[in-house]
Design a protein around this motif. Structure first.
Motif, mmCIF file in Angstrom:
data_model
loop_
_atom_site.group_PDB
_atom_site.id
_atom_site.type_symbol
_atom_site.label_atom_id
_atom_site.label_comp_id
_atom_site.label_asym_id
_atom_site.label_seq_id
_atom_site.Cartn_x
_atom_site.Cartn_y
_atom_site.Cartn_z
ATOM 1 N N ARG A 3 0.830 -1.206 0.000
ATOM 2 C CA ARG A 3 0.000 0.000 0.000
ATOM 3 C C ARG A 3 0.863 1.255 0.000
ATOM 4 N NH1 ARG A 3 -4.783 -2.243 0.845
ATOM 5 N NH2 ARG A 3 -5.089 -3.889 2.341
ATOM 6 N N ILE A 4 2.043 1.178 0.595
ATOM 7 C CA ILE A 4 2.974 2.310 0.646
ATOM 8 C C ILE A 4 4.235 1.903 -0.099
ATOM 9 C CG2 ILE A 4 4.256 3.852 2.161
ATOM 10 C CD1 ILE A 4 1.585 4.234 3.148
ATOM 11 N N GLN A 9 4.400 10.236 -0.649
ATOM 12 C CA GLN A 9 4.297 11.226 0.425
ATOM 13 C C GLN A 9 3.403 10.620 1.496
ATOM 14 O OE1 GLN A 9 5.391 14.494 1.067
ATOM 15 N NE2 GLN A 9 6.866 14.108 -0.560
ATOM 16 N N VAL A 10 3.914 10.559 2.731
ATOM 17 C CA VAL A 10 3.125 9.990 3.824
ATOM 18 C C VAL A 10 3.048 10.977 4.974
ATOM 19 C CG1 VAL A 10 3.613 7.576 3.276
ATOM 20 C CG2 VAL A 10 5.121 8.806 4.828
ATOM 21 N N ILE A 11 2.060 10.776 5.830
ATOM 22 C CA ILE A 11 1.913 11.573 7.034
ATOM 23 C C ILE A 11 1.951 10.597 8.211
ATOM 24 C CG2 ILE A 11 -0.620 11.558 6.971
ATOM 25 C CD1 ILE A 11 -0.420 14.511 7.952
ATOM 26 N N VAL A 12 2.694 10.966 9.263
ATOM 27 C CA VAL A 12 2.834 10.107 10.434
ATOM 28 C C VAL A 12 1.603 10.306 11.313
ATOM 29 C CG1 VAL A 12 4.269 9.560 12.429
ATOM 30 C CG2 VAL A 12 5.343 10.297 10.312
ATOM 31 N N VAL A 28 11.173 -1.645 4.020
ATOM 32 C CA VAL A 28 11.807 -2.903 4.418
ATOM 33 C C VAL A 28 10.769 -3.722 5.180
ATOM 34 C CG1 VAL A 28 13.690 -3.972 5.696
ATOM 35 C CG2 VAL A 28 14.040 -1.747 4.611
ATOM 36 N N GLY A 29 10.195 -4.704 4.523
ATOM 37 C CA GLY A 29 9.173 -5.537 5.159
ATOM 38 C C GLY A 29 7.949 -4.715 5.526
ATOM 39 N N ASP A 30 7.623 -4.682 6.836
ATOM 40 C CA ASP A 30 6.455 -3.927 7.294
ATOM 41 C C ASP A 30 6.846 -2.580 7.893
ATOM 42 O OD1 ASP A 30 7.670 -4.821 9.570
ATOM 43 O OD2 ASP A 30 5.872 -5.641 10.499
ATOM 44 N N ARG A 59 20.452 9.800 12.020
ATOM 45 C CA ARG A 59 19.894 9.141 10.838
ATOM 46 C C ARG A 59 18.441 8.761 11.099
ATOM 47 N NH1 ARG A 59 22.436 3.036 10.935
ATOM 48 N NH2 ARG A 59 21.270 2.380 12.761
ATOM 49 N N GLU A 60 17.743 8.366 10.032
ATOM 50 C CA GLU A 60 16.341 7.981 10.167
ATOM 51 C C GLU A 60 16.239 6.556 10.688
ATOM 52 O OE1 GLU A 60 16.986 8.727 6.564
ATOM 53 O OE2 GLU A 60 16.391 10.813 6.582
ATOM 54 N N ALA A 61 15.266 6.340 11.559
ATOM 55 C CA ALA A 61 14.948 4.991 12.020
ATOM 56 C C ALA A 61 13.654 4.567 11.328
ATOM 57 C CB ALA A 61 14.776 4.981 13.532
ATOM 58 N N PRO A 62 13.432 3.267 11.205
ATOM 59 C CA PRO A 62 12.219 2.812 10.522
ATOM 60 C C PRO A 62 10.954 3.068 11.345
ATOM 61 C CG PRO A 62 13.453 0.939 11.352
ATOM 62 C CD PRO A 62 14.290 2.151 11.592
ATOM 63 N N ILE A 63 9.835 3.251 10.645
ATOM 64 C CA ILE A 63 8.522 3.448 11.263
ATOM 65 C C ILE A 63 7.627 2.321 10.749
ATOM 66 C CG2 ILE A 63 6.568 5.008 11.541
ATOM 67 C CD1 ILE A 63 8.373 7.272 10.639
ATOM 68 N N HIS A 64 6.816 1.756 11.619
ATOM 69 C CA HIS A 64 5.912 0.682 11.197
ATOM 70 C C HIS A 64 4.854 1.237 10.249
ATOM 71 C CE1 HIS A 64 3.042 -2.658 11.481
ATOM 72 N NE2 HIS A 64 4.120 -3.369 11.753
ATOM 73 N N LEU A 65 4.459 0.417 9.284
ATOM 74 C CA LEU A 65 3.473 0.844 8.278
ATOM 75 C C LEU A 65 2.151 1.290 8.894
ATOM 76 C CD1 LEU A 65 3.921 -1.775 5.440
ATOM 77 C CD2 LEU A 65 4.186 0.687 5.243
ATOM 78 N N SER A 66 1.803 0.720 10.055
ATOM 79 C CA SER A 66 0.532 1.088 10.684
ATOM 80 C C SER A 66 0.568 2.499 11.256
ATOM 81 C CB SER A 66 0.189 0.104 11.800
ATOM 82 O OG SER A 66 1.139 0.190 12.842
ATOM 83 N N ASN A 67 1.759 3.087 11.379
ATOM 84 C CA ASN A 67 1.886 4.425 11.951
ATOM 85 C C ASN A 67 2.031 5.524 10.904
ATOM 86 O OD1 ASN A 67 1.704 3.408 14.534
ATOM 87 N ND2 ASN A 67 3.902 3.058 14.663
ATOM 88 N N VAL A 68 1.897 5.170 9.621
ATOM 89 C CA VAL A 68 1.922 6.173 8.554
ATOM 90 C C VAL A 68 0.701 5.990 7.671
ATOM 91 C CG1 VAL A 68 4.427 6.438 8.507
ATOM 92 C CG2 VAL A 68 3.357 4.776 7.016
ATOM 93 N N MET A 69 0.322 7.076 7.006
ATOM 94 C CA MET A 69 -0.843 7.059 6.129
ATOM 95 C C MET A 69 -0.479 7.810 4.853
ATOM 96 S SD MET A 69 -4.585 8.293 7.349
ATOM 97 C CE MET A 69 -5.376 6.863 8.021
ATOM 98 N N LEU A 70 -0.900 7.302 3.723
ATOM 99 C CA LEU A 70 -0.609 7.945 2.449
ATOM 100 C C LEU A 70 -1.259 9.325 2.409
ATOM 101 C CD1 LEU A 70 0.925 7.211 -0.135
ATOM 102 C CD2 LEU A 70 -1.225 6.493 -1.111
#
Length: 104
Positions: A3-4, A9-12, A28-30, A59-70
């Motif tokens: 989905r992403i 462009q995403v919003i947290v 990377v994965g989810d 540096r940037e750390a990963p964010i879970h897909l459930s915490n971002v929205m298109l």
């Protein structure tokens, strides 16, 4: 099919950077990496083999897909994403609220 994707462009929507917007640099994965969002400090030792100085690197750390929205630029806010098959057989992403196609 995700989905992403990279370049979106995403919003947290949750966490310390809630409400911030940015571009996805990697998936990377989810989890996703978003430019200049969820910055962490990493303390590194110098490594002469790869010509890397030591010190504190941000540096940037990963964010879970459930915490971002298109991000939907038409409405100016985040939107859920679904999938739809077009008449010519292509599977495209669509915004759930408006039904508008994300991929041109």
């Amino acid at each position: 099919m995700n989905r992403i994707r990279k370049g979106d462009q995403v919003i947290v929507i949750a966490g310390k950077d809630k409400g911030q917007r940015g571009e996805v640099t990697r998936v990377v994965g989810d989890r996703v990496f978003v430019a200049n969002i969820n910055m962490v400090k990493r303390h590194t030792k110098p490594n002469p083999q790869i010509n890397q100085p030591g010190g504190i690197i941000e540096r940037e750390a990963p964010i879970h897909l459930s915490n971002v929205m298109l991000f939907n630029s038409a409405s100016g806010q985040g939107s859920r994403v679904g999938f739809k098959t077009l008449d010519d057989g292509r599977k495209v992403r669509v915004f759930r609220g408006t039904g508008e196609v994300v991929d041109a």
